[in-house]
Design a protein around this motif. Structure first.
Motif, PDB file in Angstrom:
ATOM      1  N   HIS A 135     -25.736 -51.549 -37.749  1.00 36.51           N
ATOM      2  CA  HIS A 135     -26.009 -50.194 -36.744  1.00 36.51           C
ATOM      3  C   HIS A 135     -25.264 -48.955 -37.156  1.00 36.51           C
ATOM      4  CE1 HIS A 135     -27.685 -53.140 -33.377  1.00 36.51           C
ATOM      5  NE2 HIS A 135     -28.205 -53.215 -34.678  1.00 36.51           N
ATOM      6  N   GLY A 136     -25.065 -48.927 -38.438  1.00 33.54           N
ATOM      7  CA  GLY A 136     -24.112 -47.783 -38.871  1.00 33.54           C
ATOM      8  C   GLY A 136     -22.503 -47.785 -38.760  1.00 33.54           C
ATOM      9  N   LYS A 137     -22.011 -48.994 -38.462  1.00 31.00           N
ATOM     10  CA  LYS A 137     -20.737 -48.917 -38.311  1.00 31.00           C
ATOM     11  C   LYS A 137     -20.276 -50.117 -39.323  1.00 31.00           C
ATOM     12  CE  LYS A 137     -19.937 -47.510 -33.660  1.00 31.00           C
ATOM     13  NZ  LYS A 137     -19.435 -47.769 -32.408  1.00 31.00           N
ATOM     14  N   ARG A 138     -19.062 -50.008 -40.086  1.00 32.09           N
ATOM     15  CA  ARG A 138     -18.559 -50.789 -41.025  1.00 32.09           C
ATOM     16  C   ARG A 138     -17.909 -52.197 -40.486  1.00 32.09           C
ATOM     17  NH1 ARG A 138     -14.293 -50.750 -45.453  1.00 32.09           N
ATOM     18  NH2 ARG A 138     -15.551 -51.174 -47.430  1.00 32.09           N
ATOM     19  N   VAL A 139     -18.548 -53.218 -41.141  1.00 31.18           N
ATOM     20  CA  VAL A 139     -18.104 -54.367 -40.501  1.00 31.18           C
ATOM     21  C   VAL A 139     -17.897 -55.407 -41.757  1.00 31.18           C
ATOM     22  CG1 VAL A 139     -19.024 -54.474 -38.274  1.00 31.18           C
ATOM     23  CG2 VAL A 139     -20.427 -55.154 -40.282  1.00 31.18           C
ATOM     24  N   GLN A 140     -17.250 -56.503 -41.454  1.00 26.78           N
ATOM     25  CA  GLN A 140     -16.851 -57.440 -42.637  1.00 26.78           C
ATOM     26  C   GLN A 140     -17.074 -58.853 -42.055  1.00 26.78           C
ATOM     27  OE1 GLN A 140     -12.917 -56.791 -44.262  1.00 26.78           O
ATOM     28  NE2 GLN A 140     -12.424 -58.774 -44.747  1.00 26.78           N
TER      29      GLN A 140
END
Length: 291
Positions: free
Chosen positions: A68-73
């Motif tokens: 949703h457009g947010k950086r995740v790992q």
């Protein structure tokens, strides 16, 4: 810590990445999901809008992208708190130590770390395929006891009450009790069953299972289930949560664990298809973590 950290203590790969995870500082996202199974990384990242980074070494697999457009790992840890000692310390090193000068940075990054796992329930009313979020973790593993400030973050009174209740065998490591991040508890698990989770240093004897070897305390699980302190009861067993909470608290990161219950140890029940519930839980966590 002051001064330059020696090569022998902070081991780096030829490309300057941290030794086991093979991650560079620019790889690490602020919002991180930890899973035990390396095979689960691809399932988690299948929800991502796109994947920007893939790294793999032994059981440590990482995908970094956006949701949703947010950086995740998402990073796999393998099984056990010994691996968590590697993962959390190297994630912190990547963002809070200058890997070129080997000096601790003045300005620190605080990571949001959410473990998604599977677990066995220790209270009869917890149904399989429901999520339990760990408000507190109990470490049977002893890992945190090696760190100097262990007592500053541990609930020593609850620890003492538990040791007395259990008639704790002095041959075992001293258990430690650490709370999760309150902000992540509310963000991720505001409508979930909250619990106290034991991280055991094994799957069989340390969790009260008997195959061919008998237990030193055959009543261990009955005593654990019966324990209550200030209204808190122990809800479930797993194998990583305590080290995540302890190290994160000492290093200044936010951490919480949420597990899908795949077995109830009292009811002797087991999920018919736990992977469906785990996948639903992953999507829930991703949505809430990136809100």
């Amino acid at each position: 810590m002051a001064g330059i950290i020696p090569d022998s203590e902070l081991i780096l790969n030829n490309d300057g990445s941290v030794f086991h995870l093979h991650l560079l500082p620019t790889d690490v996202a602020d919002n991180i999901i930890l899973v035990g199974d390396p095979g689960r990384v691809e399932m988690v990242s299948s929800f991502f809008d796109k994947i920007e980074v893939k790294r793999s070494n032994r059981e440590f697999v990482t995908h970094v992208g956006t949701y949703h457009g947010k950086r995740v790992q998402v990073t796999s840890t393998g099984i056990g708190t010994d691996n968590i000692d590697i993962v959390v310390n190297e994630l912190d090193a990547a963002v809070n130590i200058d890997l070129k000068t080997r000096m601790v940075k003045d300005q620190k990054r605080s990571l949001n770390i959410v473990r998604i796992g599977t677990s066995g329930a220790l209270q009869a009313d917890i149904l399989v395929d429901t999520p339990v979020i760990s408000q507190m973790a109990i470490g049977f593993d002893g890992m945190l006891n090696y760190y100097q400030d262990r007592n500053l973050i541990a609930d020593r009174q609850m620890e003492a009450a538990f040791i007395k209740h259990m008639s704790w065998n002095p041959l075992l490591t001293t258990p430690y009790f650490v709370n999760c991040s309150n902000s992540l508890l509310e963000k991720i698990g505001h409508d979930m069953r909250k619990g106290v989770t034991i991280s055991a240093p094994g799957f069989y004897g340390p969790q009260g299972r008997v195959l061919r070897l008998q237990l030193q305390d055959p009543n261990i699980n009955d005593k654990i289930t019966a324990f209550e302190y200030n209204g808190k009861k122990i809800t479930n067993y797993e194998m990583e949560c305590s080290a995540i909470y302890g190290l994160s608290a000492l290093l200044g990161h936010n951490a919480v664990t949420v597990c899908s219950i795949i077995a109830n140890r009292l009811a002797k029940s087991y999920s018919s298809d736990y992977k469906v519930a785990v996948k639903q839980l992953v999507e829930t966590v991703l949505n809430r973590l990136t809100e």
